[in-house]
Design an enzyme around this catalytic site. Structure first.
Site, PDB file in Angstrom:
ATOM      1  N   ARG A  93       0.843  -1.205   0.000  1.00 49.05           N
ATOM      2  CA  ARG A  93       0.000   0.000   0.000  1.00 49.05           C
ATOM      3  C   ARG A  93       0.878   1.255   0.000  1.00 49.05           C
ATOM      4  NH1 ARG A  93      -2.157  -3.638   3.629  1.00 49.05           N
ATOM      5  NH2 ARG A  93      -4.300  -4.350   3.264  1.00 49.05           N
ATOM      6  N   HIS A 180      -2.164   0.824   8.597  1.00 51.90           N
ATOM      7  CA  HIS A 180      -2.982  -0.055   7.755  1.00 51.90           C
ATOM      8  C   HIS A 180      -2.073  -0.506   6.620  1.00 51.90           C
ATOM      9  CE1 HIS A 180      -6.145  -1.849   5.459  1.00 51.90           C
ATOM     10  NE2 HIS A 180      -6.143  -0.906   4.523  1.00 51.90           N
TER      11      HIS A 180
END
Length: 319
Positions: A93, A180
Site C-alpha cells: 500500500r 494499515h
C-alpha cells in the site's frame, strides 16, 4: 417540523467507493449520497445502479453523481480515490503513495473550494499517511479527519484468531494497531475471548490455547487483504462494512471505541503522526484516544510502525 437529512459525499466511484455506498444505504445510515469522480460517466452509472437498489431496501436514499459544490452542506466526506497496489510488481500500500498523492491533491482542492466543514473519513491508501497529508494541507481540525485504517485489519485479525481457537469472531476482541499496512502490529496483551484475556486462557487451558502461534496468526490477519486482492482483484465488502460501522458511530453520536487512524499528541509516546489506535467516536469525530497497556515489546513494534509513517508523511509533503 424540519427533518435533518444526513448527506455523504464520496470521492471515488470505484470498487471501494461503490461498496461503501451500498453498505451505507443498505444499513439506512444516510438520506443522500453524492458521488464525485474524474470519470463522470462512471460516477453517474454507479449512482444510478445504487439508487435502483433502494427500491427494494428498507429505507430510501437519494444517490446521485455531482461535483464538489455539492459538498458545501455535506455532513461527511469519504475519500476513496487512488490506485490499488500492483501485486505483479510486489507493491505494498505504501508503494502507491506517489500516485495516490497526485490524485489526492485535486480532491483536497475540491474540498477546500467547496467550503465543506464536516467529518472527513479517508480510506485512500496508504491510509494513515494520506489522512495526515489531507489534514496538514487543509489545516483541518485533527479530530474531524481520520481513517478507517485498521478497523478492517482488526476484523481480519479476529477472524484469524477465531479460526485458530474455534470461538466465533464476534466473541473475540482484538486490535491491529499502527499502520494499515505492512508495519501494523497485533496488541496481543489486549486480546480477550468472551471478556477473558487471551494470555490468561493460555495459562489456564494450555491444551486448547497454550500452543497458539501468535506470530503466524498475526501474519494471517495482516495477509487477509492480500489473499482477497490476489483472488478477485480488489477488496470491497469488508471495507464497506467497516466504513458503515464508523459512520454509524459518528452519526449516532455513539461514543463507540473503534480502531481508527488519528493524530497522536503524546499518546503511546508518539506525537505528530497519524496511527491507528482505539478511539472514541461520536458526532464530533475522534473525541478521545484509549491507551492500552501494551507490553514493552508491543510498544517497540508500535513505535517502528509510527516511524515508517512519519518518514513517508515527510515524503508525501515533497510530492
Amino acid at each position: 417540523m424540519e427533518l435533518q437529512k444526513r448527506k455523504i459525499i464520496i470521492a471515488g466511484a470505484g470498487h471501494v467507493g461503490s461498496h461503501a455506498g451500498y453498505a451505507l444505504i443498505s444499513q439506512g445510515l444516510c438520506e443522500e449520497i453524492v458521488y464525485i469522480d474524474v470519470d463522470e460517466n462512471k460516477a453517474r452509472a454507479q449512482a444510478m445502479d445504487l439508487f435502483d437498489s433502494t427500491v427494494y431496501l428498507q429505507k430510501r436514499c437519494l444517490v446521485r453523481a455531482g461535483n464538489y459544490t455539492d459538498a458545501a452542506d455535506g455532513d461527511l466526506f469519504i475519500v476513496a480515490a487512488g490506485p490499488l497496489p500492483d501485486m505483479s510488481k510486489g507493491q505494498t500500500r505504501m508503494d502507491t503513495l506517489r500516485e495516490t498523492i497526485a490524485i489526492i491533491k485535486d480532491v483536497v482542492e475540491g474540498i477546500r473550494s467547496s467550503g465543506f466543514h464536516g467529518i472527513i473519513l479517508n480510506i485512500s491508501n496508504p491510509a494513515d499517511v494520506v489522512t495526515h497529508y489531507i489534514q496538514r494541507v487543509l489545516d483541518y481540525p485533527a479530530e474531524k479527519i481520520f481513517s478507517t485504517s485498521t478497523t478492517l485489519d482488526s476484523a481480519r485479525l479476529r477472524r484469524a484468531i477465531s479460526e485458530a481457537v474455534g470461538v466465533d469472531q464476534k466473541s473475540i476482541l482484538a486490535y491491529a494497531l499502527g499502520e494499515h499496512g505492512e508495519s501494523q502490529m497485533a496488541a496481543w496483551s489486549a486480546v480477550t475471548i468472551g471478556g477473558k484475556p487471551l494470555f490468561q486462557l493460555m495459562e489456564e487451558q494450555p491444551e486448547r490455547y497454550g500452543s497458539l502461534d501468535l506470530k503466524a496468526i498475526a501474519a494471517e490477519g495482516k495477509a487477509g487483504g492480500w489473499h482477497i486482492l490476489a483472488g478477485k482483484g480488489s477488496t470491497e465488502f469488508g471495507i464497506g462494512a467497516a466504513i458503515a460501522e464508523v459512520v454509524r458511530a459518528v452519526f449516532g453520536d455513539e461514543n463507540r471505541v473503534l480502531p481508527v487512524s488519528t493524530l497522536l499528541t503524546g499518546q503511546y509516546g508518539e506525537t505528530g503522526v497519524y496511527a491507528s489506535v482505539p478511539s472514541l467516536l461520536n458526532r464530533h469525530g475522534v473525541a478521545d484516544v484509549i491507551e492500552l497497556n501494551l507490553t514493552k515489546e508491543e510498544l517497540e513494534e508500535f513505535h517502528k510502525s509510527c516511524q515508517t509513517m512519519k518518514e513517508n508523511f515527510e515524503l508525501a509533503l515533497t510530492l
